[in-house]
Design a protein around this motif. Structure first.
Motif, PDB file in Angstrom:
ATOM      1  N   ALA A  93       0.796  -1.036   0.069  1.00 51.32           N
ATOM      2  CA  ALA A  93      -0.069   0.003  -0.079  1.00 51.32           C
ATOM      3  C   ALA A  93       0.816   1.217  -0.064  1.00 51.32           C
ATOM      4  CB  ALA A  93      -0.805   0.059   1.334  1.00 51.32           C
ATOM      5  N   GLY A  94       2.016   1.203   0.824  1.00 51.00           N
ATOM      6  CA  GLY A  94       2.758   2.341   0.890  1.00 51.00           C
ATOM      7  C   GLY A  94       3.369   2.616  -0.779  1.00 51.00           C
ATOM      8  N   THR A  96       2.194   1.819  -3.535  1.00 53.33           N
ATOM      9  CA  THR A  96       1.251   2.622  -4.382  1.00 53.33           C
ATOM     10  C   THR A  96       0.924   3.901  -3.927  1.00 53.33           C
ATOM     11  OG1 THR A  96       0.235   0.135  -4.433  1.00 53.33           O
ATOM     12  CG2 THR A  96      -1.054   2.419  -4.867  1.00 53.33           C
ATOM     13  N   VAL A  97       0.760   4.399  -2.681  1.00 51.80           N
ATOM     14  CA  VAL A  97       0.582   5.868  -2.455  1.00 51.80           C
ATOM     15  C   VAL A  97       1.620   6.701  -2.967  1.00 51.80           C
ATOM     16  CG1 VAL A  97       0.445   7.497  -0.428  1.00 51.80           C
ATOM     17  CG2 VAL A  97      -1.011   5.198  -0.536  1.00 51.80           C
ATOM     18  N   PHE A  98       2.979   6.204  -2.507  1.00 55.88           N
ATOM     19  CA  PHE A  98       4.286   6.883  -2.835  1.00 55.88           C
ATOM     20  C   PHE A  98       4.331   7.234  -4.323  1.00 55.88           C
ATOM     21  CE2 PHE A  98       8.637   7.887  -2.779  1.00 55.88           C
ATOM     22  CZ  PHE A  98       8.977   8.619  -1.542  1.00 55.88           C
ATOM     23  N   LEU A 100       1.797   7.156  -6.523  1.00 58.41           N
ATOM     24  CA  LEU A 100       0.674   7.801  -7.275  1.00 58.41           C
ATOM     25  C   LEU A 100       1.058   9.289  -6.963  1.00 58.41           C
ATOM     26  CD1 LEU A 100      -2.205   5.758  -6.584  1.00 58.41           C
ATOM     27  CD2 LEU A 100      -1.221   6.064  -8.736  1.00 58.41           C
ATOM     28  N   ALA A 101       1.743   9.637  -5.736  1.00 61.28           N
ATOM     29  CA  ALA A 101       2.019  10.804  -5.206  1.00 61.28           C
ATOM     30  C   ALA A 101       2.944  11.676  -5.971  1.00 61.28           C
ATOM     31  CB  ALA A 101       2.102  10.706  -3.793  1.00 61.28           C
ATOM     32  N   VAL A 120       1.258  13.834   0.777  1.00 64.07           N
ATOM     33  CA  VAL A 120       0.617  12.155   0.565  1.00 64.07           C
ATOM     34  C   VAL A 120       1.934  11.382   0.197  1.00 64.07           C
ATOM     35  CG1 VAL A 120      -0.617  11.092  -1.365  1.00 64.07           C
ATOM     36  CG2 VAL A 120      -1.283  13.301  -0.466  1.00 64.07           C
ATOM     37  N   VAL A 123       2.710  10.147   3.434  1.00 62.65           N
ATOM     38  CA  VAL A 123       1.948   8.872   4.082  1.00 62.65           C
ATOM     39  C   VAL A 123       2.565   7.688   3.481  1.00 62.65           C
ATOM     40  CG1 VAL A 123      -0.444   7.948   3.657  1.00 62.65           C
ATOM     41  CG2 VAL A 123      -0.369  10.390   3.919  1.00 62.65           C
ATOM     42  N   GLY A 124       2.802   7.530   2.195  1.00 58.86           N
ATOM     43  CA  GLY A 124       3.685   6.687   1.484  1.00 58.86           C
ATOM     44  C   GLY A 124       4.618   6.093   2.199  1.00 58.86           C
ATOM     45  N   LEU A 127       4.193   4.659   5.647  1.00 60.63           N
ATOM     46  CA  LEU A 127       3.528   3.084   5.442  1.00 60.63           C
ATOM     47  C   LEU A 127       5.004   1.998   4.899  1.00 60.63           C
ATOM     48  CD1 LEU A 127       0.467   3.581   3.397  1.00 60.63           C
ATOM     49  CD2 LEU A 127       0.606   2.810   5.717  1.00 60.63           C
TER      50      LEU A 127
END
Length: 532
Positions: A93-94, A96-98, A100-101, A120, A123-124, A127
């Motif tokens: 998940a981390g 993915t977030v990293f 996309l950001a 954001v 956040v990544g 995680l």
């Protein structure tokens, strides 16, 4: 079957080694490298970003600070999520977030949008970071292999901080500042694909209550109040440190934030001590080796974060190097770290973890002292020598993660990882805020208002000159012959500020070396995985 003794109690059978553990370590290390590089790559990209987006001083502060603010606030929660719901799941998940950001920076055309992207990314990063460390503990069941793997992990963390400005310089030679974000995307895609294939899932299905608690073990319910307290407390603490460092005790908002942090974190610690399955096991600090490793991580991060930020600006604004030239001239630290980090676990096995850990802090401290005590005008030769010593010390500190993990049983690896990562994040924040404030005060003292008035600068113009060296150099072209004298004076003031910050960082690391020597047990056995 081989058997080991753990601090949790009786002899246990060692689980079989994971067949793809070294390939999994490569994925974890590469992802950590990128996340850590993202903290320092902005140091080089900041002048170009500022020139295009023109953020005010508050906006610029938030662009720099919001990443660490978010990471610090979410690390404890992210580690607890991994322990309960699966470390691989949280790690992916981390990624993915990293990713996309990082891609979202293409749409960021204002300072506010860049701040949102950096938040954001935080956040990544939160995680990813504790998951990489706690997964190593579960991938490598053999204590000697684990010590080597943790050394590699620490090497990647050190290299990431040093290589960020170099990669940033290369990218900025050919592309815009956005490339410093976009470079993350392909790495995160590869990590996502390879992580699914190579990394096993691990979690604590039954978090164990501490033996002395008198309470039964059990899965327990998610501690939502504790989560909110840790997040609010850490965000408030980081905010207070940054703004008190910048504005002093007259900043009412920072004082309120400090009070909120004290109440929230105090309540959080009390709550963790009372629960049988806390989201962060603060009892780990009862182990002297664990505490020593945290002291090493915290103090190193304080000194290095401030020094690298100031050195990147000094090389560009005083020495006149391009971003790429700046990155390359920071290379001695990365080279020394890369050479010595893989040797640190073996060296610790031969002469003791205490000697290696305290010695590394002392060597890095001497590097900063070298920067501060340079005879005559500061030149790159002295800086290169100082960077080499700092990097050598950081290489020896590759055992810090192994020392921290040696003081924590496997079921508490998530808490141990969260505390270590929080130490690095909090240290970086303290370094920029506190040592950065020392540097700013020295810089302003070198440019007194009466001297600026003699050059015809008063009001907002004088304030801009005293705010930053970049602001001073922007005004220089409008002053004719007086501008050259102002530039020289401002550059001298900034060089002095760098040296004073180096002196403070060196003193801190030498003090930390003495404390770590006293805390670390003489017979600490990293291979055995526990304190004696």
């Amino acid at each position: 079957m081989t058997r080991t003794t753990t601090p949790a109690g009786p002899t246990r059978a060692r689980p079989p080694a994971h067949p793809r553990r070294w390939a999994g370590l490569a994925v974890l290390s590469a992802s950590l490298l990128i996340v850590v590089m993202d903290m320092t790559i902005l140091n080089v990209a900041l002048p170009a970003l500022s020139a295009e987006l023109r953020p005010d001083s508050v906006g610029l502060l938030w662009i720099v600070d919001v990443y660490s603010l978010v990471v610090a606030g979410l690390l404890v929660t992210a580690a607890a999520l991994g322990d309960r719901w699966g470390r691989r799941r949280v790690l992916l998940a981390g990624f993915t977030v990293f990713g996309l950001a990082s891609l979202a920076v293409l749409a960021a055309g204002t300072p506010g949008a860049v701040i949102a992207v950096r938040a954001v990314l935080g956040v990544g990063g939160a995680l990813i970071m504790p998951s990489t460390l706690s997964m190593i503990r579960h991938l490598f069941t053999d204590p000697r292999e684990r010590a080597t793997a943790l050394g590699v992990w620490a090497t990647m963390a050190g290299l990431g901080a040093a290589l960020g400005p170099i990669l940033g310089g290369v990218l900025l030679e050919h592309f815009s500042w956005r490339s410093a974000f976009l470079v993350n995307v392909p790495v995160m895609v590869a990590a996502l694909v390879l992580g699914r294939w190579l990394l096993p899932e691990s979690r604590n299905r039954r978090p164990a209550a501490p033996a002395h608690s008198g309470r039964p073990s059990g899965t327990g319910r998610w501690d939502l109040p504790g989560t909110l307290l840790s997040t609010v407390g850490m965000v408030a603490l980081v905010y207070a440190i940054k703004h008190l460092g910048k504005n002093g005790p007259a900043d009412l908002g920072a004082l309120v934030a400090a009070a909120i942090a004290a109440v929230a974190l105090g309540w959080f610690v009390t709550r963790c001590l009372r629960r049988p399955d806390p989201i962060l096991d603060v009892r780990l600090f009862r182990g002297p080796a664990f505490s020593a490793g945290v002291v090493a991580a915290l103090s190193t991060s304080i000194a290095v974060a401030a020094a690298m930020l100031l050195l990147a600006q000094w090389m560009q604004l005083v020495q006149g190097y391009s971003p790429l030239e700046t990155g390359l001239r920071l290379l001695p630290s990365a080279v020394a770290t890369a050479v010595l980090s893989p040797l640190a676990p073996a060296l610790a096995a031969r002469i003791g973890a205490r000697t290696v850990l305290a010695g590394g802090l002392a060597v890095s401290g001497l590097g900063f002292v070298t920067l501060a005590a340079a005879p005559g005008p500061l030149g790159y030769g002295t800086v290169a020598a100082a960077l080499t010593l700092v990097g050598a010390g950081l290489g020896a500190l590759a055992v810090a993660s192994a020392v921290i993990m040696a003081g924590a049983p496997p079921e508490r690896s998530g808490s141990a990882a969260a505390i270590e990562e929080t130490s690095y994040e909090l240290g970086g924040t303290l370094g920029v805020a506190v040592l950065g404030s020392v540097a700013a005060a020295v810089y302003r003292a070198g440019l007194p208002p009466d001297r600026l008035a003699d050059a015809g600068l008063t009001g907002p113009s004088a304030a801009g000159v005293r705010e930053s060296l970049g602001g001073a150099l922007e005004i220089v072209p409008t002053l004719g012959e007086a501008g050259a004298r102002l530039a020289e004076r401002a550059q001298a003031a900034f060089t002095s500020s760098l040296q004073w910050a180096g002196a403070a960082g060196g003193a801190l690391l030498l003090l930390a070396a003495a404390l770590v020597w006293l805390l670390t047990p003489r017979d600490l056995d990293l291979a055995g995985g526990h304190e004696h």
